[in-house]
Write an enzyme that holds these catalytic residues in place. Structure first.
Site, PDB file in Angstrom:
ATOM      1  N   HIS A 205       0.833  -1.217   0.000  1.00 27.37           N
ATOM      2  CA  HIS A 205       0.000   0.000   0.000  1.00 27.37           C
ATOM      3  C   HIS A 205       0.867   1.268   0.000  1.00 27.37           C
ATOM      4  O   HIS A 205       1.019   1.960   0.994  1.00 27.37           O
ATOM      5  CB  HIS A 205      -1.050   0.026   1.112  1.00 27.37           C
ATOM      6  CG  HIS A 205      -0.640  -0.484   2.463  1.00 27.37           C
ATOM      7  ND1 HIS A 205       0.453  -0.014   3.160  1.00 27.37           N
ATOM      8  CD2 HIS A 205      -1.228  -1.399   3.271  1.00 27.37           C
ATOM      9  CE1 HIS A 205       0.534  -0.637   4.328  1.00 27.37           C
ATOM     10  NE2 HIS A 205      -0.477  -1.475   4.415  1.00 27.37           N
ATOM     11  N   ASN A 208       1.225   4.583   2.305  1.00 26.29           N
ATOM     12  CA  ASN A 208       0.658   4.337   3.630  1.00 26.29           C
ATOM     13  C   ASN A 208       1.592   3.480   4.468  1.00 26.29           C
ATOM     14  O   ASN A 208       2.128   2.474   4.004  1.00 26.29           O
ATOM     15  CB  ASN A 208      -0.707   3.646   3.518  1.00 26.29           C
ATOM     16  CG  ASN A 208      -1.719   4.487   2.757  1.00 26.29           C
ATOM     17  OD1 ASN A 208      -2.195   4.108   1.693  1.00 26.29           O
ATOM     18  ND2 ASN A 208      -2.040   5.647   3.289  1.00 26.29           N
ATOM     19  N   ASP A 236      -8.983   3.999  -3.098  1.00 26.37           N
ATOM     20  CA  ASP A 236     -10.331   4.335  -2.611  1.00 26.37           C
ATOM     21  C   ASP A 236     -10.520   5.845  -2.489  1.00 26.37           C
ATOM     22  O   ASP A 236     -11.593   6.305  -2.107  1.00 26.37           O
ATOM     23  CB  ASP A 236     -10.618   3.650  -1.278  1.00 26.37           C
ATOM     24  CG  ASP A 236      -9.659   4.058  -0.165  1.00 26.37           C
ATOM     25  OD1 ASP A 236      -8.691   4.807  -0.436  1.00 26.37           O
ATOM     26  OD2 ASP A 236      -9.861   3.618   0.985  1.00 26.37           O
ATOM     27  N   ASP A 260      -7.081  -3.894   0.102  1.00 27.21           N
ATOM     28  CA  ASP A 260      -6.795  -3.924   1.549  1.00 27.21           C
ATOM     29  C   ASP A 260      -8.123  -3.999   2.305  1.00 27.21           C
ATOM     30  O   ASP A 260      -8.302  -3.387   3.344  1.00 27.21           O
ATOM     31  CB  ASP A 260      -5.985  -2.697   1.971  1.00 27.21           C
ATOM     32  CG  ASP A 260      -5.321  -2.861   3.337  1.00 27.21           C
ATOM     33  OD1 ASP A 260      -5.407  -3.963   3.926  1.00 27.21           O
ATOM     34  OD2 ASP A 260      -4.731  -1.876   3.826  1.00 27.21           O
ATOM     35  N   LEU A 293      -6.976   5.089   9.694  1.00 26.66           N
ATOM     36  CA  LEU A 293      -7.540   4.240   8.652  1.00 26.66           C
ATOM     37  C   LEU A 293      -7.108   2.801   8.884  1.00 26.66           C
ATOM     38  O   LEU A 293      -5.939   2.518   9.171  1.00 26.66           O
ATOM     39  CB  LEU A 293      -7.080   4.699   7.272  1.00 26.66           C
ATOM     40  CG  LEU A 293      -7.801   5.918   6.691  1.00 26.66           C
ATOM     41  CD1 LEU A 293      -7.061   6.426   5.461  1.00 26.66           C
ATOM     42  CD2 LEU A 293      -9.246   5.593   6.338  1.00 26.66           C
ATOM     43  N   ALA A 294      -8.057   1.880   8.782  1.00 27.71           N
ATOM     44  CA  ALA A 294      -7.807   0.473   9.094  1.00 27.71           C
ATOM     45  C   ALA A 294      -8.315  -0.393   7.955  1.00 27.71           C
ATOM     46  O   ALA A 294      -9.403  -0.966   8.027  1.00 27.71           O
ATOM     47  CB  ALA A 294      -8.485   0.095  10.410  1.00 27.71           C
ATOM     48  N   GLY A 295      -7.531  -0.480   6.876  1.00 25.64           N
ATOM     49  CA  GLY A 295      -8.024  -1.178   5.707  1.00 25.64           C
ATOM     50  C   GLY A 295      -9.113  -0.363   5.043  1.00 25.64           C
ATOM     51  O   GLY A 295      -9.259   0.832   5.279  1.00 25.64           O
TER      52      GLY A 295
END
Length: 366
Positions: A205, A208, A236, A260, A293-295
């Site tokens: 990713h 990130n 996204d 993710d 942010l978590a996935g």
């Protein structure tokens, strides 16, 4: 034998005509054409997602039959192959997850995406760049990784190259056919360059959970932009600003997209599990209680629309969801529409809405 007609994205470009297939693509009867000259559907290679934590309310770390739901959820959105992705966790929890992955690999469930193997995201990462990973980071040990691979095939492994011993570990993993990605790292530009010299293939990713780009300290992002052929990115439009996505597209020839995705993908707003963490889906994102942010809740059909909204042509966007991840993984019978390839394909209308999905020739229920 099935037959579909439309604008077919082949390795040599767009062709207009008929695609004949069973479990495998039999033949393509078509000629070169510009989709702008007609109004027919797009026939694209099935999407390949190399970073999937969950979907449909289930999480890979649950083990058991969780992947049945996860693979069906993503198949309904055009993803025909996935890598089941683990979280940083104690050894026993990773082993439980891998046992569930092995079950899913042994027999593809009807209506589900093919599970190609495992993306081990951690635990060999920097504890200072956990992102949404639980705090079980530790140094990599080859024997432990080999043991994990005996439970289920490891295809991709994310690690932080700056941790002592990890550079040499990269060489050992590559020799065993595992693609190494750099991520969850505080490593420098120099660490990234050296890791690629040891055989690291991609970046997890991109942007990130890694050291960022500064003009006097280019960081891990700088190493990727300057030298990488492959890197994964979450499109996204929450994880990465559109301007950063465009910069990466110009710099990295085979930048490819992943979701993710978490258990919240394909589900309503609410609380879900991501490994040991409880995460909240709200306003199109998934976050920890502190706002990290978590996935994501992304699916790859949405990723296609997002990429086109940024100015990419449909064929370019599609390759970043199928052909390039297949190439990164070293797979040549998926991610392309050609004779003798798996009949993994999606039918997309001219508004970029999904009309049909086929996994190995099977029509996925809507």
């Amino acid at each position: 034998m099935n037959t579909l007609h439309g604008n077919i994205l082949t390795p040599s470009g767009w062709q207009h005509g008929a695609l004949h297939f069973g479990n495998w693509i039999d033949r393509i009867e078509a000629s070169a054409a510009d989709p702008a000259d007609n109004t027919d559907d797009y026939l694209l290679p099935g999407f390949i997602d190399l970073h999937v934590h969950g979907g449909g309310g289930r999480d890979v770390m649950e083990g058991g039959d969780a992947l049945d739901t996860i693979s069906r959820t993503h198949a309904r959105h055009g993803t025909t192959s996935i890598l089941a992705t683990t979280m940083t966790a104690p050894k026993q929890e990773i082993e439980l997850a891998l046992q569930g992955v092995k079950r899913a690999i042994t027999q593809r469930i009807s209506g589900g995406a093919r599970v190609l193997g495992v993306h081990l995201e951690g635990p060999y990462i920097n504890p200072g760049k956990l992102g949404a990973q639980p705090n079980f980071a530790r140094d990599g040990v080859l024997n432990e990784i080999v043991g994990f691979g005996e439970l289920a095939p490891l295809k991709v492994l994310t690690l932080a190259p700056e941790i002592k011993g990890h550079m040499e570990l990269i060489s050992d993993l590559v020799a065993r056919g595992i693609r190494v990605q750099l991520g969850h790292t505080l490593g420098s530009y120099e660490d990234g360059v050296e890791a690629m010299q040891y055989g690291a293939t991609s970046f997890t990713h991109l942007f990130n959970a890694m050291s960022g780009l500064h003009h006097r300290e280019p960081g891990m992002v700088g190493a990727a932009l300057a030298h990488a052929e492959f890197a994964e990115l979450i499109p996204d439009l929450l994880h990465v600003h559109p301007g950063a996505i465009k910069a990466a597209l110009r710099a990295i020839p085979k930048l490819y997209c992943v979701t993710d995705s978490t258990a919240a993908a394909g589900m309503p707003d609410g609380n879900y599990m991501l490994g040991r963490h409880t995460v909240t889906k709200c306003m199109g994102g998934v976050r920890l209680p502190d706002g990290t942010l978590a996935g994501s809740t992304l699916t790859l059909d949405e990723a296609l629309r997002n990429l086109v909204s940024l100015g990419l042509a449909v064929d370019d966007a599609a390759r970043r969801l199928s052909t390039y991840p297949a190439e990164m993984l070293g797979v040549d019978d998926r991610g392309v529409l050609k004779p003798e390839a798996q009949a993994d394909l999606v039918v997309i209308d001219r508004n970029l809405r999904l009309k049909a999905v086929y996994v190995e020739g099977e029509l996925v229920p809507a």
